[in-house]
Design an enzyme around this catalytic site. Structure first.
Site, PDB file in Angstrom:
ATOM      1  N   ASP A  71      -1.837   7.781   3.688  1.00  0.00           N
ATOM      2  CA  ASP A  71      -1.404   6.434   4.098  1.00  0.00           C
ATOM      3  C   ASP A  71      -2.023   6.115   5.466  1.00  0.00           C
ATOM      4  O   ASP A  71      -2.386   7.014   6.206  1.00  0.00           O
ATOM      5  CB  ASP A  71       0.130   6.397   4.178  1.00  0.00           C
ATOM      6  CG  ASP A  71       0.673   4.964   4.175  1.00  0.00           C
ATOM      7  OD1 ASP A  71      -0.135   4.024   4.075  1.00  0.00           O
ATOM      8  OD2 ASP A  71       1.907   4.797   4.259  1.00  0.00           O
ATOM      9  N   GLU A  72      -2.115   4.847   5.800  1.00  0.00           N
ATOM     10  CA  GLU A  72      -2.647   4.423   7.110  1.00  0.00           C
ATOM     11  C   GLU A  72      -4.002   5.081   7.373  1.00  0.00           C
ATOM     12  O   GLU A  72      -4.255   5.587   8.468  1.00  0.00           O
ATOM     13  CB  GLU A  72      -1.662   4.790   8.238  1.00  0.00           C
ATOM     14  CG  GLU A  72      -0.252   4.285   8.031  1.00  0.00           C
ATOM     15  CD  GLU A  72      -0.055   2.836   8.437  1.00  0.00           C
ATOM     16  OE1 GLU A  72      -1.046   2.182   8.834  1.00  0.00           O
ATOM     17  OE2 GLU A  72       1.078   2.358   8.326  1.00  0.00           O
ATOM     18  N   ARG A  91       4.884  -7.371  11.085  1.00  0.00           N
ATOM     19  CA  ARG A  91       6.127  -6.618  10.843  1.00  0.00           C
ATOM     20  C   ARG A  91       7.244  -7.564  10.431  1.00  0.00           C
ATOM     21  O   ARG A  91       8.273  -7.148   9.912  1.00  0.00           O
ATOM     22  CB  ARG A  91       6.600  -5.876  12.119  1.00  0.00           C
ATOM     23  CG  ARG A  91       5.687  -4.796  12.667  1.00  0.00           C
ATOM     24  CD  ARG A  91       5.239  -3.819  11.634  1.00  0.00           C
ATOM     25  NE  ARG A  91       3.910  -4.195  11.151  1.00  0.00           N
ATOM     26  CZ  ARG A  91       3.398  -3.766  10.005  1.00  0.00           C
ATOM     27  NH1 ARG A  91       4.093  -2.981   9.221  1.00  0.00           N
ATOM     28  NH2 ARG A  91       2.202  -4.138   9.608  1.00  0.00           N
ATOM     29  N   GLN A 108      -5.594  -2.967  10.850  1.00  0.00           N
ATOM     30  CA  GLN A 108      -4.474  -2.316  11.529  1.00  0.00           C
ATOM     31  C   GLN A 108      -4.881  -1.023  12.210  1.00  0.00           C
ATOM     32  O   GLN A 108      -4.053  -0.170  12.502  1.00  0.00           O
ATOM     33  CB  GLN A 108      -3.340  -2.051  10.539  1.00  0.00           C
ATOM     34  CG  GLN A 108      -2.714  -3.323  10.007  1.00  0.00           C
ATOM     35  CD  GLN A 108      -1.484  -3.036   9.163  1.00  0.00           C
ATOM     36  OE1 GLN A 108      -0.486  -2.535   9.657  1.00  0.00           O
ATOM     37  NE2 GLN A 108      -1.579  -3.330   7.886  1.00  0.00           N
ATOM     38  N   LYS A 148       0.831  -1.213   0.000  1.00  0.00           N
ATOM     39  CA  LYS A 148       0.000   0.000   0.000  1.00  0.00           C
ATOM     40  C   LYS A 148       0.860   1.255   0.000  1.00  0.00           C
ATOM     41  O   LYS A 148       0.662   2.156  -0.807  1.00  0.00           O
ATOM     42  CB  LYS A 148      -0.927   0.023   1.233  1.00  0.00           C
ATOM     43  CG  LYS A 148      -1.913  -1.113   1.277  1.00  0.00           C
ATOM     44  CD  LYS A 148      -2.819  -1.007   2.494  1.00  0.00           C
ATOM     45  CE  LYS A 148      -2.087  -1.131   3.810  1.00  0.00           C
ATOM     46  NZ  LYS A 148      -1.423  -2.419   4.053  1.00  0.00           N
ATOM     47  N   THR A 149       1.814   1.298   0.925  1.00  0.00           N
ATOM     48  CA  THR A 149       2.684   2.471   0.986  1.00  0.00           C
ATOM     49  C   THR A 149       3.476   2.587  -0.314  1.00  0.00           C
ATOM     50  O   THR A 149       3.691   3.694  -0.827  1.00  0.00           O
ATOM     51  CB  THR A 149       3.635   2.364   2.198  1.00  0.00           C
ATOM     52  OG1 THR A 149       2.821   2.190   3.373  1.00  0.00           O
ATOM     53  CG2 THR A 149       4.471   3.614   2.367  1.00  0.00           C
TER      54      THR A 149
HETATM   55  P1  ATP Z   1       1.751  -2.128   5.956  1.00  0.00           P
HETATM   56  O1  ATP Z   1       0.327  -2.562   5.950  1.00  0.00           O
HETATM   57  O2  ATP Z   1       2.531  -2.857   6.976  1.00  0.00           O
HETATM   58  O3  ATP Z   1       1.896  -0.650   6.014  1.00  0.00           O
HETATM   59  P2  ATP Z   1       2.111  -1.959   3.131  1.00  0.00           P
HETATM   60  O4  ATP Z   1       0.883  -2.544   2.527  1.00  0.00           O
HETATM   61  O5  ATP Z   1       2.219  -0.504   3.146  1.00  0.00           O
HETATM   62  O6  ATP Z   1       2.367  -2.600   4.547  1.00  0.00           O
HETATM   63  P3  ATP Z   1       4.656  -1.852   1.843  1.00  0.00           P
HETATM   64  O7  ATP Z   1       5.415  -1.439   3.021  1.00  0.00           O
HETATM   65  O8  ATP Z   1       4.374  -0.879   0.779  1.00  0.00           O
HETATM   66  O9  ATP Z   1       3.319  -2.576   2.305  1.00  0.00           O
HETATM   67  O10 ATP Z   1       5.369  -3.084   1.154  1.00  0.00           O
HETATM   68  C1  ATP Z   1       5.796  -4.228   1.887  1.00  0.00           C
HETATM   69  C2  ATP Z   1       7.057  -4.785   1.254  1.00  0.00           C
HETATM   70  O11 ATP Z   1       6.759  -5.335  -0.022  1.00  0.00           O
HETATM   71  C3  ATP Z   1       8.097  -3.730   1.002  1.00  0.00           C
HETATM   72  O12 ATP Z   1       9.361  -4.304   1.296  1.00  0.00           O
HETATM   73  C4  ATP Z   1       7.972  -3.428  -0.481  1.00  0.00           C
HETATM   74  O13 ATP Z   1       9.191  -2.986  -1.023  1.00  0.00           O
HETATM   75  C5  ATP Z   1       7.566  -4.756  -1.031  1.00  0.00           C
HETATM   76  N1  ATP Z   1       6.741  -4.693  -2.268  1.00  0.00           N
HETATM   77  C6  ATP Z   1       5.625  -3.972  -2.457  1.00  0.00           C
HETATM   78  N2  ATP Z   1       5.113  -4.191  -3.671  1.00  0.00           N
HETATM   79  C7  ATP Z   1       5.919  -5.088  -4.288  1.00  0.00           C
HETATM   80  C8  ATP Z   1       5.928  -5.727  -5.589  1.00  0.00           C
HETATM   81  N3  ATP Z   1       4.990  -5.515  -6.480  1.00  0.00           N
HETATM   82  N4  ATP Z   1       6.930  -6.604  -5.841  1.00  0.00           N
HETATM   83  C9  ATP Z   1       7.881  -6.853  -4.914  1.00  0.00           C
HETATM   84  N5  ATP Z   1       7.930  -6.288  -3.702  1.00  0.00           N
HETATM   85  C10 ATP Z   1       6.962  -5.407  -3.373  1.00  0.00           C
HETATM   86 MG    MG Z   2       2.341   0.827   4.753  1.00  0.00          MG
END
Ligand code: ATP
Ligand code: MG
Length: 664
Positions: free
Chosen positions: A214-215, A599, A245, A29-30
């Site tokens: 975000d969040e 995490r 979350q 997402k981020t």
């Molecule tokens: P959270 O809910 O904990 O905030 P999030 O949904 O924001 O998580 P991110 O932090 O954006 O997730 O990504 C999690 C991990 O996955 C990061 O290390 C990111 O670099 C990796 N990632 C995201 N998208 C891809 C992709 N399409 N291919 C490979 N790696 C990815």
């Molecule tokens: Mg995130």
């Protein structure tokens, strides 16, 4: 674009209307937000100045800015990446006049406002001020729900409610008198301003064409309204979030806010992401299984291609000391065997106080670590003292600052003198500093009056000095005048401690000096910047060293990821927290556990003690109910009973094998 999966790509490219990306932890997402900012600038030709991204912490904001900077280079100049509070503050700063705020307004942090509430309770309600915390929380809730004091008073029925509402009314009046705002005002005021002044709102809508949040699950009603106002009819909005979350209910955030978005933006497009790129399947399965026990607004499943991974470990320890020792020994051992870095490990816990023993154990073992959210630079007493002097230099009516340093160093201004001054200031409807000026004979006993006058004259002379002297010469003079170094020597347990504290003070003054020169701004502006940073970064921390074990609360770990995660204190009373158990608020605690588990990238270890010292007594502990909710087949239990000796032997054997592996 190639690194994104088709759904993520879709989310990045969709700019025809409001968009919600709803997805579990670690699904990118981020990453979508960061990439979308770049897409908006590079592909859609939107000026970075017209884009604002809102994240949850200053740390996250910094990281995001850095990441976007890497993709866009100077094309990202002017982009706003901030927390909600910073965004609100920017608006307030620019629209200060509309809000009737005087130049150099001050911002009360949580402690400041609690002190003020306490004073009001004591002075006006004859209470002993014990309830200040509760009243503060109530006021904050009202503000987050956009209930103004008059309304709160009108609605109050029970005696407790009436007391809170009246304190709210007085508190707000006092803030006004002090030309001050509290944290909640930073969001509340812009929303009220926008509501009443459509032309100002229009200006901001024209300034910001695209907003990314975000969040999102942790935004409260006030923050949400601010989003709606800024976005307006243009619909340039992308929010990402995960209802599982949502861990800030106590600040007014509710998972239902996500559903609300669908009602308020009928054209809302929703993209769900399901692939997790962070954790092994076992960790994900555990997270999914745990959170399935909560009711859901949206259903989602997470899967990962990162392999099964190791089973999750539950470390049963004899007591809290044993827990700290074992966790630290394990990390050292694991690091040796797997040839990892200290920075690959995080130790997470429910409450700040849980870190102390772990910290000691890490120190004793010589393991470098970084504690987030501990006593940050600006929270240190000496820094707060000097900041209070500086606050007074830019805003003579900053009463909290006045009270903080009236007797630092000692000036024999007794409580009764200060109280009499406060009463006089109330009568005169002015701040304490102005009251000093207006004091005349008969208001209070002569000795106190004389000392106050003296103090006031000195403050005025300092203000004048700092207006005329170049750079920070005036501040250095102030420090000499109050002989702060000597004061620290009197206070500190050793000369060394006093020296360390004084070096913090020098660091502060040097920072101001640097800021003035680098940015070519006046002393007043530089101090104002620091005041803001002080307040906004309070929960923030100095940057972590390059290779340290990370210690932080579960709340602070949101959005982050680590190869190896330890969650300590997996016990009833800690996680779920005692208060939440009493209030039957288990769902929120479960989400907190979900945040912690997700995490972890490669391994997850949870520890619990069988006994713990609490309030001077040793009490038995019960394993957290959440452990029973995890898939049994993926858990490995270690230790147990009074088994410390065996555990030690086991550990010794493991360490030995680790060493052997290293030298093999
Ligand atoms: P959270 O809910 O904990 O905030 P999030 O949904 O924001 O998580 P991110 O932090 O954006 O997730 O990504 C999690 C991990 O996955 C990061 O290390 C990111 O670099 C990796 N990632 C995201 N998208 C891809 C992709 N399409 N291919 C490979 N790696 C990815
Ligand atoms: Mg995130």
């Amino acid at each position: 674009m190639t690194q994104l999966n088709p759904r993520q790509r879709e989310a990045v490219r969709y700019i025809d209307g409001p968009l919600l990306v709803l997805a579990g932890a670690g699904s990118g997402k981020t990453s979508v937000i960061t990439r979308k900012i770049a897409y908006l600038v590079e592909q859609c030709g939107i000026d970075a100045k017209r884009i604002a991204a809102v994240t949850f912490t200053n740390k996250a904001a910094r990281e995001m800015k850095e990441r976007v900077g890497k993709i866009l280079g100077s094309g990202g100049d002017g982009l706003t990446v901030s927390t909600f509070h910073q965004l609100g503050l920017n608006i307030i700063r620019r629209e200060r006049k509309h809000l009737g705020l005087k130049d150099g307004f001050s911002i009360f942090d949580g402690e400041d406002s609690k002190n003020l509430i306490k004073d009001l309770l004591i002075q006006e309600h004859g209470s002993d001020g014990d309830q200040a915390g509760t009243v503060q929380q109530r006021i904050s809730n009202w503000k987050n729900d956009r209930v103004l004091p008059e309304e709160a008073v009108a609605r109050a029925t029970s005696p407790a409610d009436i007391l809170c509402a009246q304190a709210y009314l007085r508190y707000q009046r006092a803030l006004r008198a002090y030309n001050a705002l509290d944290f909640d005002d930073l969001i509340l005021l812009p929303t009220i301003l926008f509501e009443h002044q459509p032309d100002v709102l229009e200006k901001w809508q024209n300034q910001l064409h695209y907003l990314l949040v975000d969040e999102y699950q942790d935004t409260n009603s006030s923050q949400y309204l601010l989003v709606r106002q800024i976005v307006g009819l243009r619909g340039g909005l992308t929010v990402v979030g995960d209802d599982d979350q949502s861990i800030y209910a106590w600040r007014g955030a509710k998972p239902e806010n996500l559903a609300l978005l669908r009602e308020d933006f009928p054209a809302l497009k929703i993209v769900m992401l399901e692939q997790n790129y962070r954790s092994t399947s076992r960790i994900l399965k555990a997270a999914n299984t745990l959170i399935a026990n909560n009711e859901h607004v949206f259903d989602k499943q997470l899967w990962s291609e990162l392999g099964m991974g190791d089973p999750l470990r539950v470390m049963r320890c004899a007591n809290e000391q044993d827990e700290a020792d074992q966790v630290v020994a394990e990390i050292q051992d694991h690091r040796l065997r797997k040839r990892t870095r200290y920075g690959d490990y995080a130790i997470l816990y429910r409450g700040n106080h849980q870190s102390r023993l772990i910290e000691l154990a890490l120190q004793q073992s010589g393991v470098p670590y970084h504690l987030s959210g501990g006593t940050s630079f600006f929270a240190r007493n000496e820094v707060k003292d000097i900041m209070a002097y500086l606050r007074l230099l830019v805003n003579a009516d900053d009463d909290n600052a006045f009270l903080r340093i009236a007797n630092v160093p000692r000036r024999k201004l007794g409580a009764s003198t200060l109280e009499a001054l406060g009463e006089f200031a109330n009568e005169q409807h002015c701040g304490l500093s102005t009251a000093c000026e207006r004091l005349s004979e008969g208001v209070m006993p002569e000795a106190g009056l004389k000392r106050l006058k003296q103090f006031h004259h000195w403050l005025e002379s300092m203000r004048r000095l700092n207006e005329t002297e170049a750079g920070v010469t005036g501040i250095r003079q102030l420090l000499r005048d109050i002989d702060y170094e000597d004061w620290l020597l009197q206070l500190s347990s050793s000369e060394e401690v006093a020296e360390r504290r004084m070096s913090n003070v020098h660091f502060l003054v040097d920072s101001i000096d640097r800021l003035m020169r680098d940015e070519d701004i006046t002393l007043k502006d530089a101090i104002n910047r620091l005041i803001l940073r002080d307040l906004l970064e309070q929960q923030d921390e100095e940057e972590a060293g390059p290779d340290c074990v990370q210690l932080m609360t579960l709340h602070a770990s949101k959005g982050l990821e680590f190869p190896h995660v330890y969650i300590i204190g997996m016990e009833e009373g800690f996680l779920p927290h005692r208060v939440s158990v009493e209030e039957d608020n288990i769902a929120e605690e479960r989400r907190l556990a979900y945040v912690g588990i997700t995490r972890a990238r490669q391994t997850l270890t949870m520890s619990l003690a069988e006994k713990r010292r609490q309030y001077g007594e040793t009490v038995p502990c019960e394993p957290s109910r959440f452990l029973a909710e995890l898939p049994e087949e993926d858990l490995v239990w270690q230790g147990g009973g009074e088994a410390s000796p065996e555990a030690n032997q086991e550990r010794a054997a493991e360490t030995l094998s680790g060493l052997k592996a290293l030298f093999a």
